[in-house]
Design a protein around this motif. Sequence first.
Motif, PDB file in Angstrom:
ATOM      1  N   ILE A  60    -110.389-109.296 -92.378  1.00 47.93           N
ATOM      2  CA  ILE A  60    -110.437-109.126 -93.832  1.00 47.93           C
ATOM      3  C   ILE A  60    -109.768-107.803 -94.190  1.00 47.93           C
ATOM      4  N   THR A  61    -108.714-107.856 -94.983  1.00 50.37           N
ATOM      5  CA  THR A  61    -108.024-106.649 -95.422  1.00 50.37           C
ATOM      6  C   THR A  61    -108.755-106.039 -96.620  1.00 50.37           C
ATOM      7  N   LYS A  62    -108.612-104.731 -96.777  1.00 50.64           N
ATOM      8  CA  LYS A  62    -109.227-104.052 -97.917  1.00 50.64           C
ATOM      9  C   LYS A  62    -108.657-104.622 -99.211  1.00 50.64           C
ATOM     10  N   GLY A  63    -109.523-104.827-100.171  1.00 51.99           N
ATOM     11  CA  GLY A  63    -109.104-105.335-101.471  1.00 51.99           C
ATOM     12  C   GLY A  63    -109.170-106.843-101.606  1.00 51.99           C
ATOM     13  N   LEU A  64    -109.283-107.584-100.494  1.00 54.44           N
ATOM     14  CA  LEU A  64    -109.287-109.046-100.560  1.00 54.44           C
ATOM     15  C   LEU A  64    -110.501-109.570-101.318  1.00 54.44           C
ATOM     16  N   THR A  65    -111.643-108.957-101.124  1.00 57.33           N
ATOM     17  CA  THR A  65    -112.861-109.472-101.749  1.00 57.33           C
ATOM     18  C   THR A  65    -113.180-108.827-103.089  1.00 57.33           C
ATOM     19  N   GLY A  66    -112.270-108.009-103.592  1.00 52.82           N
ATOM     20  CA  GLY A  66    -112.468-107.411-104.905  1.00 52.82           C
ATOM     21  C   GLY A  66    -112.235-105.912-104.879  1.00 52.82           C
ATOM     22  N   PRO A  67    -112.284-105.288-106.043  1.00 54.57           N
ATOM     23  CA  PRO A  67    -112.031-103.841-106.118  1.00 54.57           C
ATOM     24  C   PRO A  67    -113.208-103.034-105.571  1.00 54.57           C
ATOM     25  N   ASP A  68    -112.932-101.786-105.228  1.00 54.07           N
ATOM     26  CA  ASP A  68    -113.968-100.860-104.797  1.00 54.07           C
ATOM     27  C   ASP A  68    -114.650-100.303-106.041  1.00 54.07           C
ATOM     28  N   THR A  69    -115.764-100.894-106.420  1.00 51.80           N
ATOM     29  CA  THR A  69    -116.424-100.528-107.682  1.00 51.80           C
ATOM     30  C   THR A  69    -117.022 -99.132-107.658  1.00 51.80           C
ATOM     31  N   LEU A  70    -117.290 -98.584-106.483  1.00 51.19           N
ATOM     32  CA  LEU A  70    -117.847 -97.242-106.394  1.00 51.19           C
ATOM     33  C   LEU A  70    -116.781 -96.217-106.019  1.00 51.19           C
ATOM     34  N   GLY A  71    -115.522 -96.564-106.264  1.00 53.90           N
ATOM     35  CA  GLY A  71    -114.427 -95.635-105.977  1.00 53.90           C
ATOM     36  C   GLY A  71    -114.311 -95.329-104.504  1.00 53.90           C
ATOM     37  N   HIS A  72    -114.066 -94.075-104.188  1.00 52.31           N
ATOM     38  CA  HIS A  72    -113.842 -93.699-102.791  1.00 52.31           C
ATOM     39  C   HIS A  72    -115.140 -93.507-102.013  1.00 52.31           C
ATOM     40  N   TYR A  73    -116.294 -93.645-102.670  1.00 50.69           N
ATOM     41  CA  TYR A  73    -117.574 -93.447-101.974  1.00 50.69           C
ATOM     42  C   TYR A  73    -117.932 -94.634-101.079  1.00 50.69           C
ATOM     43  N   VAL A  74    -117.683 -95.835-101.548  1.00 47.52           N
ATOM     44  CA  VAL A  74    -117.995 -97.036-100.773  1.00 47.52           C
ATOM     45  C   VAL A  74    -116.818 -97.991-100.880  1.00 47.52           C
ATOM     46  N   GLU A  75    -116.258 -98.377 -99.735  1.00 47.78           N
ATOM     47  CA  GLU A  75    -115.148 -99.325 -99.739  1.00 47.78           C
ATOM     48  C   GLU A  75    -115.696-100.746 -99.762  1.00 47.78           C
ATOM     49  N   GLY A  76    -114.924-101.653-100.347  1.00 46.42           N
ATOM     50  CA  GLY A  76    -115.309-103.049-100.393  1.00 46.42           C
ATOM     51  C   GLY A  76    -115.299-103.672 -99.007  1.00 46.42           C
ATOM     52  N   ASP A  77    -115.691-104.935 -98.962  1.00 45.64           N
ATOM     53  CA  ASP A  77    -115.728-105.648 -97.690  1.00 45.64           C
ATOM     54  C   ASP A  77    -114.376-105.609 -97.000  1.00 45.64           C
ATOM     55  N   HIS A  78    -114.393-105.338 -95.718  1.00 46.94           N
ATOM     56  CA  HIS A  78    -113.208-105.414 -94.879  1.00 46.94           C
ATOM     57  C   HIS A  78    -113.670-105.398 -93.426  1.00 46.94           C
TER      58      HIS A  78
END
Length: 117
Positions: A60-78
């Motif tokens: 799973i690449t970064k950004g595939l499951t949606g934006p990082d809603t908490l900015g740089h503190y927590v990355e989305g699924d990857h």
Amino acid sequence: VPKVMGHGFNTFGLPGDPSPPSRFVKMFFERQIAITNSPPKKKMEDWLTLVQGILNSIFITKGLTGPDTLGHYVEGDHTAWATLRIPKTGFYAVRTYENMRWYTIETRKLDWTKASS
């Protein structure tokens, strides 16, 4: 545009969606079909090649499951990391999202008797 719903469910139902159940089924299916159509030889390298191909197919690449809603503190699924293990031989390998090169550890060569400091 997908939005974050948690653990890949924003694209749930699409063929090959990144939800954990779909990824598990995909890995199982690919393994069974690959072994049936082209059984790996008895060499460990043949099995490792098969496993790496299957792991690559569910990456799973970064950004595939949606934006990082908490900015740089927590990355989305990857897929942050992946491991390969062969318990009988003590073989262990790990790779990360940023570096797809496998790093190996021969766990049988480690001294497990020393106390940590």
